[in-house]
Motif scaffolding. Structure first.
Motif, PDB file in Angstrom:
ATOM      1  N   SER A  65     -23.732  37.492  -1.804  1.00 57.24           N
ATOM      2  CA  SER A  65     -24.390  36.337  -1.184  1.00 57.24           C
ATOM      3  C   SER A  65     -23.649  35.060  -1.561  1.00 57.24           C
ATOM      4  N   ARG A  68     -20.355  34.908   0.256  1.00 57.21           N
ATOM      5  CA  ARG A  68     -20.541  34.475   1.650  1.00 57.21           C
ATOM      6  C   ARG A  68     -20.635  32.955   1.729  1.00 57.21           C
ATOM      7  N   ASP A 128     -16.389  38.672   7.963  1.00 54.62           N
ATOM      8  CA  ASP A 128     -17.101  39.707   8.720  1.00 54.62           C
ATOM      9  C   ASP A 128     -17.298  40.970   7.879  1.00 54.62           C
ATOM     10  N   ASP A 131     -19.922  40.297   5.289  1.00 57.46           N
ATOM     11  CA  ASP A 131     -21.250  40.278   5.916  1.00 57.46           C
ATOM     12  C   ASP A 131     -21.759  41.687   6.193  1.00 57.46           C
ATOM     13  N   TRP A 134     -22.639  43.303   2.868  1.00 58.98           N
ATOM     14  CA  TRP A 134     -23.864  42.688   2.359  1.00 58.98           C
ATOM     15  C   TRP A 134     -25.081  43.230   3.100  1.00 58.98           C
ATOM     16  N   GLN A 135     -24.980  43.324   4.425  1.00 56.40           N
ATOM     17  CA  GLN A 135     -26.104  43.815   5.229  1.00 56.40           C
ATOM     18  C   GLN A 135     -26.435  45.256   4.882  1.00 56.40           C
TER      19      GLN A 135
END
Length: 170
Positions: A65, A68, A128, A131, A134-135
């Motif tokens: 996080s 990001r 990307d 992300d 992380w997702q």
């Protein structure tokens, strides 16, 4: 005198056997108690290991996080440092997680490796990959859908066409 000595020895042996029986009962009870304690300890150890995995996973999510945010601020050096730290944490989890989630964790690690390779030259691609990783972690490593196969070629036969003739009337 010998009979008295034998009777005394016999009584002594009977008392010893009685004591041994009570010692054996106490040992059996102690063994059962130790067995119960071992099972509780195993359950506690399993719960502790699961808790440690969750904490490690949470730390990795927090690092990603922050990475990001660093990527959005164009601070690629700090982003790369956090991605590398999160990747190292997740790498330590590979042997501890359930086997059904191993492949997905490897996918997350691969994404982080790609983002590390792309920083700082290709920050959009790296962002990307971070992300996506992380997702996947936030969703608690959900099962990936099974890939579907597509046919190599599709044999389609053309539909017959009808000749349309029309007459125009004045």
């Amino acid at each position: 005198g010998e009979i008295t000595a034998l009777e005394t020895a016999l009584e002594s042996q009977s008392e010893t056997l009685t004591q041994l029986d009570s010692i054996q009962a106490a040992l059996d009870s102690l063994s059962l108690s130790v067995s119960d304690q071992e099972s509780l300890l195993e359950e506690g150890s399993a719960a502790l290991a699961e808790l440690q995995q969750q904490v490690t996973m949470s730390r990795a999510i927090e690092m990603l996080s922050r990475a990001r945010l660093y990527l959005f601020e164009s601070n690629f050096g700090l982003a790369k440092s956090d991605v590398a730290a999160a990747r190292d944490l997740l790498f330590t989890l590979q042997s501890d997680i359930p086997t059904e989630k191993t492949a997905l964790l490897q996918e997350v690690i691969d994404r982080l490796d790609w983002s590390l390779e792309n920083l700082p030259d290709f920050p959009v691609i790296a962002a990307d990959d971070v992300d996506i990783a992380w997702q996947l972690l936030v969703n608690d490593l959900p099962d990936l859908p099974a890939p579907t196969s597509t046919p190599e070629s599709v044999d389609e036969t053309p539909l017959p066409t009808e000749e349309v003739t029309s007459t125009i009337t004045p």
